[in-house]
Design an enzyme around this catalytic site. Sequence first.
Site, PDB file in Angstrom:
ATOM      1  N   ARG A   1       0.878  -1.193   0.069  1.00  0.00           N
ATOM      2  CA  ARG A   1       0.081  -0.002  -0.031  1.00  0.00           C
ATOM      3  C   ARG A   1       0.980   1.174   0.077  1.00  0.00           C
ATOM      4  O   ARG A   1       1.762   1.345   0.949  1.00  0.00           O
ATOM      5  CB  ARG A   1      -0.743   0.053   1.340  1.00  0.00           C
ATOM      6  CG  ARG A   1      -1.658   1.098   1.348  1.00  0.00           C
ATOM      7  CD  ARG A   1      -2.643   1.302   2.528  1.00  0.00           C
ATOM      8  NE  ARG A   1      -3.256   2.591   2.491  1.00  0.00           N
ATOM      9  CZ  ARG A   1      -3.613   3.227   3.718  1.00  0.00           C
ATOM     10  NH1 ARG A   1      -3.625   2.775   4.763  1.00  0.00           N
ATOM     11  NH2 ARG A   1      -4.387   4.171   3.381  1.00  0.00           N
TER      12      ARG A   1
ATOM     13  N   HIS B   1      -7.999   6.829   0.525  1.00  0.00           N
ATOM     14  CA  HIS B   1      -8.880   5.607   0.667  1.00  0.00           C
ATOM     15  C   HIS B   1      -9.184   5.145  -0.780  1.00  0.00           C
ATOM     16  O   HIS B   1     -10.064   4.424  -1.092  1.00  0.00           O
ATOM     17  CB  HIS B   1     -10.309   5.983   1.327  1.00  0.00           C
ATOM     18  CG  HIS B   1     -10.285   6.281   2.588  1.00  0.00           C
ATOM     19  ND1 HIS B   1     -11.089   7.362   3.216  1.00  0.00           N
ATOM     20  CD2 HIS B   1      -9.415   5.805   3.737  1.00  0.00           C
ATOM     21  CE1 HIS B   1     -10.735   7.279   4.513  1.00  0.00           C
ATOM     22  NE2 HIS B   1     -10.014   6.596   4.963  1.00  0.00           N
TER      23      HIS B   1
END
Length: 403
Positions: free
Chosen positions: A91, A180
């Site tokens: 990520r 997000h």
Amino acid sequence: MKVLVINCGSSSLKYQIIEMDNKEVLCKGLVERIGIEGSQLTHKVPGKDNYVIKEEMKDHQKAVELVMSAITDPEHGVIKSVDEIDAIGHRVVHGGQKFAKSVLIDEEVKDALRRCTDLAPLHNPANILGIEACEKAMPGKPNCGTFDTAFGMGMEPKAYLYALPIEYYNDYEVRRYGFHGASHDYVSHRAIELGGLDPEKAKVIVCHLGNGASISASIGGKCVDTSMGLTPLEGLIMGTRSGNVDPGIMQYICNKEGLDINGILNVLNKKSGVLGMSGGISSDFRDIEKAAEEGNQDCVNALEAFRYRVAKYIGAYVAAMNGVDCICFTAGVGENDIATRKLICDEYLGYLGVKIDDERNNVRGKETLISTDDSKVKVYLLPTDEELKIAMDAVKILSELKK
Ligand code: AMP
């Protein structure tokens, strides 16, 4: 095919191994206090007791080495050797304007990430440390990056430009990015799949309501707008973040409280949101709800303001897309807070023909259609799975490489 997913913070590292053939999570874990006294690794295998390693970890390299020893441990591990891992998915918080989708990480990608560090000074350096630690510990394994900001790259200039001097965009890339991204991307595509919606034209709104909260509008899975901006401070009311405020407040409060710009940003990021509105009771929505039930008016106001802001964004996004087919709730509050889902829909979305089925809505953390069969808009509870999205992207990158 097995993917190791890594999510590195400045002093923490979360990991999962996902068996992609059946999307099963084989193990997950958390390393805490990297570079700080008292570091430890907690390794979880479904159905087994947690395995904890307490050992000093002076840096991310040491943390990755301990993750490797936990996952291959003869008693607590889930693989015999790291050779069984096909790819590592990382990520990455900020990909700037360069990355609109997940990529295979090479030296050029790492250089681009270093150039984005100004935009995410706390996160990107940690993400790069995690990538380099994996490269060293598992040489030759493909490392892939999934960016929180990639989903927002779908926005057009009318949505991503601020009404500021254009030089700030041209010279410093000041624009709305959105965050997000892995969650919005995953949930909006899952809604299209589950709802049997048109994969090219479906108009979907995703409400990611957690401690950090953001909302997105997408058509056919491509982002039209999303509520976070240059930083994750813009948009909804969050646990500790203010979301949108009049920027003029900053100077006013700086003068009143003797703060500088860093001081006021600290307040907006860490002491605002429902924590600030409740007079410091909690950033956790469960505590705020309990206090509201006991009659605390500040908590009642905080919850009402939270729902009102979500509803205003939904209204704005319906206009931005000229319609909506599906609204999804996800993340901690969205997945678990039955009353908040119901109140947002009942108080504000009746004009869209949204109807919630109370029995269907009486559920937590499980993929569920919570609207009635005659609701004009489908409403879903869809648990987000950022790790699975990161792993799915890694698999896609590998299969494209093989072509
Ligand atoms: P996340 O950042 O996605 O992990 O979400 C964390 C937030 O979800 C916290 O503020 C929790 O209070 C909230 N949350 C978790 N379970 C519930 C629940 N049953 N009701 C209300 N809020 C919840």
